[in-house]
Motif scaffolding. Structure first.
Motif, PDB file in Angstrom:
ATOM      1  N   ILE A 194     -46.953  -4.458 -70.675  1.00 31.31           N
ATOM      2  CA  ILE A 194     -46.008  -4.284 -69.568  1.00 31.31           C
ATOM      3  C   ILE A 194     -46.477  -5.003 -68.305  1.00 31.31           C
ATOM      4  O   ILE A 194     -45.722  -5.736 -67.660  1.00 31.31           O
ATOM      5  N   TYR A 195     -47.753  -4.794 -67.938  1.00 31.27           N
ATOM      6  CA  TYR A 195     -48.245  -5.314 -66.661  1.00 31.27           C
ATOM      7  C   TYR A 195     -49.091  -6.580 -66.786  1.00 31.27           C
ATOM      8  O   TYR A 195     -49.339  -7.249 -65.788  1.00 31.27           O
ATOM      9  N   ARG A 196     -49.569  -6.879 -68.003  1.00 33.46           N
ATOM     10  CA  ARG A 196     -50.472  -8.018 -68.228  1.00 33.46           C
ATOM     11  C   ARG A 196     -51.690  -7.932 -67.308  1.00 33.46           C
ATOM     12  O   ARG A 196     -52.169  -8.944 -66.787  1.00 33.46           O
ATOM     13  N   SER A 197     -52.146  -6.701 -67.106  1.00 34.90           N
ATOM     14  CA  SER A 197     -53.277  -6.471 -66.212  1.00 34.90           C
ATOM     15  C   SER A 197     -54.186  -5.401 -66.796  1.00 34.90           C
ATOM     16  O   SER A 197     -53.727  -4.291 -67.085  1.00 34.90           O
ATOM     17  N   PRO A 198     -55.469  -5.686 -66.973  1.00 32.05           N
ATOM     18  CA  PRO A 198     -56.380  -4.662 -67.497  1.00 32.05           C
ATOM     19  C   PRO A 198     -56.561  -3.493 -66.534  1.00 32.05           C
ATOM     20  O   PRO A 198     -56.780  -2.360 -66.965  1.00 32.05           O
ATOM     21  N   ILE A 199     -56.469  -3.767 -65.236  1.00 35.41           N
ATOM     22  CA  ILE A 199     -56.632  -2.687 -64.260  1.00 35.41           C
ATOM     23  C   ILE A 199     -55.480  -1.696 -64.384  1.00 35.41           C
ATOM     24  O   ILE A 199     -55.697  -0.477 -64.456  1.00 35.41           O
ATOM     25  N   ALA A 200     -54.251  -2.200 -64.401  1.00 35.35           N
ATOM     26  CA  ALA A 200     -53.087  -1.326 -64.534  1.00 35.35           C
ATOM     27  C   ALA A 200     -53.081  -0.615 -65.883  1.00 35.35           C
ATOM     28  O   ALA A 200     -52.568   0.505 -66.006  1.00 35.35           O
ATOM     29  N   ALA A 201     -53.658  -1.237 -66.912  1.00 31.13           N
ATOM     30  CA  ALA A 201     -53.683  -0.635 -68.243  1.00 31.13           C
ATOM     31  C   ALA A 201     -54.690   0.505 -68.327  1.00 31.13           C
ATOM     32  O   ALA A 201     -54.422   1.545 -68.940  1.00 31.13           O
ATOM     33  N   PHE A 202     -55.868   0.309 -67.723  1.00 30.72           N
ATOM     34  CA  PHE A 202     -56.921   1.326 -67.822  1.00 30.72           C
ATOM     35  C   PHE A 202     -56.792   2.414 -66.753  1.00 30.72           C
ATOM     36  O   PHE A 202     -57.360   3.498 -66.911  1.00 30.72           O
ATOM     37  N   LEU A 203     -56.068   2.127 -65.680  1.00 29.00           N
ATOM     38  CA  LEU A 203     -55.949   3.103 -64.590  1.00 29.00           C
ATOM     39  C   LEU A 203     -55.407   4.458 -65.073  1.00 29.00           C
ATOM     40  O   LEU A 203     -56.011   5.500 -64.786  1.00 29.00           O
ATOM     41  N   PRO A 204     -54.262   4.506 -65.804  1.00 26.14           N
ATOM     42  CA  PRO A 204     -53.758   5.814 -66.260  1.00 26.14           C
ATOM     43  C   PRO A 204     -54.744   6.549 -67.163  1.00 26.14           C
ATOM     44  O   PRO A 204     -54.859   7.776 -67.094  1.00 26.14           O
ATOM     45  N   VAL A 329     -56.116   6.049 -55.063  1.00 30.93           N
ATOM     46  CA  VAL A 329     -56.830   4.982 -55.762  1.00 30.93           C
ATOM     47  C   VAL A 329     -56.081   3.658 -55.641  1.00 30.93           C
ATOM     48  O   VAL A 329     -56.675   2.615 -55.325  1.00 30.93           O
ATOM     49  N   VAL A 330     -54.781   3.683 -55.876  1.00 32.14           N
ATOM     50  CA  VAL A 330     -53.996   2.441 -55.855  1.00 32.14           C
ATOM     51  C   VAL A 330     -53.929   1.859 -54.445  1.00 32.14           C
ATOM     52  O   VAL A 330     -53.937   0.636 -54.271  1.00 32.14           O
ATOM     53  N   SER A 331     -53.876   2.724 -53.429  1.00 29.96           N
ATOM     54  CA  SER A 331     -53.825   2.201 -52.054  1.00 29.96           C
ATOM     55  C   SER A 331     -55.113   1.465 -51.700  1.00 29.96           C
ATOM     56  O   SER A 331     -55.112   0.559 -50.861  1.00 29.96           O
ATOM     57  N   LEU A 332     -56.226   1.833 -52.326  1.00 27.20           N
ATOM     58  CA  LEU A 332     -57.486   1.125 -52.101  1.00 27.20           C
ATOM     59  C   LEU A 332     -57.512  -0.205 -52.862  1.00 27.20           C
ATOM     60  O   LEU A 332     -57.983  -1.223 -52.342  1.00 27.20           O
ATOM     61  N   ILE A 333     -57.012  -0.180 -54.086  1.00 28.22           N
ATOM     62  CA  ILE A 333     -57.020  -1.397 -54.907  1.00 28.22           C
ATOM     63  C   ILE A 333     -55.991  -2.405 -54.406  1.00 28.22           C
ATOM     64  O   ILE A 333     -56.238  -3.613 -54.389  1.00 28.22           O
ATOM     65  N   GLY A 334     -54.823  -1.902 -54.006  1.00 31.33           N
ATOM     66  CA  GLY A 334     -53.761  -2.763 -53.514  1.00 31.33           C
ATOM     67  C   GLY A 334     -53.133  -3.595 -54.623  1.00 31.33           C
ATOM     68  O   GLY A 334     -53.168  -3.217 -55.800  1.00 31.33           O
ATOM     69  N   PRO A 335     -52.580  -4.757 -54.295  1.00 33.42           N
ATOM     70  CA  PRO A 335     -51.914  -5.605 -55.299  1.00 33.42           C
ATOM     71  C   PRO A 335     -52.828  -6.039 -56.438  1.00 33.42           C
ATOM     72  O   PRO A 335     -52.351  -6.441 -57.495  1.00 33.42           O
ATOM     73  N   LYS A 336     -54.157  -5.922 -56.234  1.00 38.07           N
ATOM     74  CA  LYS A 336     -55.086  -6.306 -57.295  1.00 38.07           C
ATOM     75  C   LYS A 336     -54.961  -5.399 -58.522  1.00 38.07           C
ATOM     76  O   LYS A 336     -55.521  -5.711 -59.572  1.00 38.07           O
ATOM     77  N   VAL A 337     -54.239  -4.276 -58.359  1.00 37.00           N
ATOM     78  CA  VAL A 337     -54.016  -3.402 -59.509  1.00 37.00           C
ATOM     79  C   VAL A 337     -53.262  -4.136 -60.612  1.00 37.00           C
ATOM     80  O   VAL A 337     -53.342  -3.769 -61.791  1.00 37.00           O
ATOM     81  N   PHE A 338     -52.527  -5.207 -60.227  1.00 37.63           N
ATOM     82  CA  PHE A 338     -51.766  -5.991 -61.212  1.00 37.63           C
ATOM     83  C   PHE A 338     -52.490  -7.278 -61.629  1.00 37.63           C
ATOM     84  O   PHE A 338     -51.922  -8.106 -62.334  1.00 37.63           O
ATOM     85  N   TRP A 339     -53.742  -7.466 -61.166  1.00 39.76           N
ATOM     86  CA  TRP A 339     -54.521  -8.664 -61.480  1.00 39.76           C
ATOM     87  C   TRP A 339     -54.798  -8.754 -62.974  1.00 39.76           C
ATOM     88  O   TRP A 339     -55.007  -7.739 -63.636  1.00 39.76           O
ATOM     89  N   PRO A 340     -54.803  -9.967 -63.572  1.00 44.38           N
ATOM     90  CA  PRO A 340     -54.635 -11.300 -62.963  1.00 44.38           C
ATOM     91  C   PRO A 340     -53.185 -11.784 -62.955  1.00 44.38           C
ATOM     92  O   PRO A 340     -52.917 -12.904 -62.539  1.00 44.38           O
TER      93      PRO A 340
END
Length: 724
Positions: A194-204, A329-340
């Motif tokens: 869905i997000y193509r991002s390891p951060i967004a995948a592992f966050l939940p 947590v997401v407010s600290l990470i910011g848009p990088k939550v969807f990196w790369p």
């Protein structure tokens, strides 16, 4: 309210995160374990008003040895031939050797009947069914028995009572591990897609893992304080609920966060607005789920009554985390939550949800009819619904107890596994007349469904009744023809009770007890509970919807859609397991499980869709266009949440336990119906058809300003110019 909460969390993220970590560590170290509250004995969840419970009380008092836990030892020759006289003598010797083996809590191993190829013995273990040491005692007894049998021509298997519980416990532990691994892997894979991002995948996964460290001890604390005991399946279900619902709530938040970033908000403002916009929907959705679970407190069957509050506590903790821990947590990470991935920066054009939204907006009547017909077609299968109470058939067929049970049935009726008890109690305060009771016992042999009345002791001729020490009570063992948990055996109990009550010796009270009688009463209690819980929960959820939407119209058709989704799910499950697979029925707890997850979570998706539809209406869009935009905007998060939640429940099908397989299929197909038929098509199309009247009398769709061509920070063509 949610705007203020968002600002508080976003401006104090480290304090929020520290609070959650401290709470998790403290609870893990100092709180009781949820496993301490686990109870395997379904009969113990019955209230005292049922005859089987009253019979058990009498047994506890008058026949303490009879209330010991038992396991059946099934012997057969290794070559499969008939037992020889020498084999039968060996079985007697083995019973004596095991009695003297010194296994703690094992009072004796008693030699039993031998017929043809099979010989039986019974092991008696002191303790209650839920006592952990009972299962351990059987494991030690099995270990002692193996070397003794290896020196003979015989093979030995343990079944019945405690043996089934041991296999059950091991199967559920294995299921819990499998479900946990499959669920986590599935969530990560789907979120990566869905997000193509390891951060967004592992966050939940990380967030829900932390929440589970808090939720389980909190449930245990409440359980200890209230004397609550929970069914053994709660631990496995809890994993799925926390990861499924938790991932849903996190997805709702991340989708809105991405939308606000695209609109040009900075990372903190984007999260504040996201909590403000989605917070009410998450809180209302969680409230609906908690009400659905909480309504199970109205149940008389304790397994339902305990499971509901336990899951409700987990959902409350998860909802709080979704509105505090995750935004912090997401407010600290910011848009990088969807990196790369950089796809979050651009609004996709011509998506499938844009096309679906156009279809719903242009042809709401046709969409409503087609989606309604699909759900009704599924629902038709519910007419053939049959409940199955056979816990033996739910275990994997390769367990020792299942194999030994099959061997036993070569020579003995299935009811030998767990005889039904008939208790006779003096009403006069005097001793029972032994001959009268014996005649009464012998008269029961001709009752429909009864194979024989079991004999007591080693004397010749053997009596059929066993008397208490004071002579005021008697116990009669009745062996049924069918498996003790099969519906056919349960159907035997009512006529048996009528028979024994009608023939009861003068001056006595007669009761029918035992496992089969208990499950017959469980069936009665379950049917009663379903008739109470469903309508009460429906009314309470409708009230939550009414408060959220400020409407008395929308809640009713939304609840009708959810009820249709519930019946459709049962129908689809019945079609697969009864019609296609040929099962005699589906698990008796399945309607409650479907109610808890499909009704509650289906309401979640409805809330998210209708809340977005109302939001679009407030932007000044007319009903059809508001429905189209709602599907386009809310559709992706609902679809993603639906796929993930359906996938997490589908992982239960990997557990190797029939009840888990049925539950996994039923809930996953129900979630798909709720997300992709009901919430995506039926509800928005019906809302578009009803128009402004759907929001009466609060008119919560009243525009706050005139619509512009700028929606969520980007230029958008009107959905259809003719409607403007």
């Amino acid at each position: 309210m949610f705007g203020r909460l968002g600002r508080l969390v976003v401006h104090n993220p480290w304090k929020v995160i520290a609070g959650w970590i401290v709470a998790a560590v403290a609870l893990v170290l100092f709180a009781p374990s949820l496993s301490d509250l686990t109870n395997q004995d379904q009969a113990s969840f019955l209230p005292n008003k049922y005859e089987s419970s009253q019979a058990q009380k009498l047994a506890d008092k008058a026949f303490p040895q009879s209330t010991e836990q038992t396991s059946l030892l099934v012997y057969k020759r290794a070559d499969g031939a008939e037992l020889t006289p020498a084999d039968k003598e060996t079985v007697k010797r083995l019973a004596a050797d095991l009695t003297g083996a010194g296994v703690e809590h094992v009072s004796k191993v008693e030699n039993g009947p031998a017929e043809g190829k099979i010989a039986l013995s019974t092991a008696y273990i002191k303790g209650e069914q839920q006592d952990k040491f009972v299962n351990e005692a059987l494991k030690h007894l099995r270990d002692k028995a193996k070397p003794l049998v290896e020196k003979t021509d015989l093979k030995l298997g343990f079944t019945g009572g405690v043996a089934i519980n041991v296999d059950n416990e091991e199967a559920f532990k294995k299921a819990e591990a499998i479900v946990g691994i499959v669920t986590i892997v599935l969530i990560i894979v789907l979120l990566l897609a869905i997000y193509r991002s390891p951060i967004a995948a592992f966050l939940p996964v990380i967030m829900v893992g932390l929440v589970s460290m808090v939720a389980s001890p909190v449930i245990a604390i409440v359980g200890k304080a209230t004397g609550l005991q929970v069914d053994q399946s709660l631990n496995t279900i809890l994993i799925v609920v926390l990861f499924g619902i938790g991932t849903d709530y996190i997805l709702f938040l991340l989708f809105r966060y991405r939308e606000r970033l695209r609109a040009g908000d900075d990372k903190k403002q984007a999260m504040i607005v996201s909590v403000e916009r989605v917070g009410e929907a998450i809180a209302s959705a969680a409230g609906a789920v908690v009400i659905a679970f909480g309504a199970m407190l109205l149940a008389t069957f304790g397994s339902f009554k305990s499971m509901g509050p336990g899951l409700a506590i987990a959902v409350i903790v998860m909802a709080i985390a979704a509105l505090t821990l995750v935004p912090a947590v997401v407010s600290l990470i910011g848009p990088k939550v969807f990196w790369p991935s950089k796809s979050w920066q651009k609004q996709p054009k011509g998506t499938a949800f844009h096309k679906i939204g156009n279809l719903v907006g242009r042809k709401p009547a046709a969409v409503a009819i087609v989606s309604g017909v699909i759900m009704v077609a599924f629902a038709a299968g519910a007419l053939n619904f049959k409940a199955d109470y056979d816990q033996l058939s739910q275990l994997p067929s390769d367990t020792e107890s299942a194999k030994a049970m099959k061997d036993m049935q070569l020579e003995f009726p299935a009811g030998t596994l767990n005889p039904t008890q008939v208790y006779v109690q003096s009403r006069t305060g005097g001793k029972l007349d032994r001959k009268t009771v014996e005649d009464f016992a012998m008269s029961l042999g001709g009752t429909k469904g009864v194979d024989k009345v079991s004999e007591q002791g080693d004397v010749d001729p053997k009596p059929h009744a066993k008397f208490s020490a004071d002579g005021m009570s008697a116990e009669i063992g009745v062996i049924l023809k069918d498996s003790p948990f099969a519906n056919s055996a349960l159907d035997t109990i009512k006529p048996l009770r009528a028979e024994v009550h009608g023939k009861a010796p003068e001056g006595t009270k007669v009761m029918v007890g035992g496992a089969t009688a208990s499950f017959t009463d469980i069936r009665t209690a379950t049917n009663r509970d379903l008739s109470v819980i469903f309508p009460v929960a429906g009314l309470l959820i409708a009230l939550v919807l009414g408060l959220l939407l400020r409407s008395v119209v929308a809640p009713w058709y939304l609840m009708l859609a959810v009820v249709l989704g519930f019946v459709s799910t049962i129908g689809a499950t019945v079609f697969v397991f009864q019609t296609l697979m040929g099962n005699s029925g589906v698990m008796f707890m399945l309607p409650v499980m479907i109610y808890m997850f499909v009704v509650a979570i289906g309401t979640d998706y409805n809330i998210l869709m209708v809340a977005r539809l109302r939001e679009e209406a407030k932007e000044g869009h007319e009903p059809k266009q508001a429905a189209a935009l709602a599907v386009e905007h809310a559709g992706p998060s609902i679809a993603a949440a639906g796929v993930i939640l359906a996938g997490t429940f589908a992982s239960l099908m990997m557990a190797g336990i029939d009840m888990m397989t049925q539950m996994g299929f039923a809930v996953s197909i129900g979630i798909c119906i709720s997300a992709f038929v009901m919430s995506m098509f039926l509800v928005p199309s019906v809302t578009a058809l009803i128009g402004h009247r759907a929001w009466w009398p609060g008119h919560a769709d009243r525009p706050t300003h005139q619509p512009t061509r700028r929606d969520a920070g980007e230029d958008r063509e009107p959905v259809y110019a003719g409607d403007r």
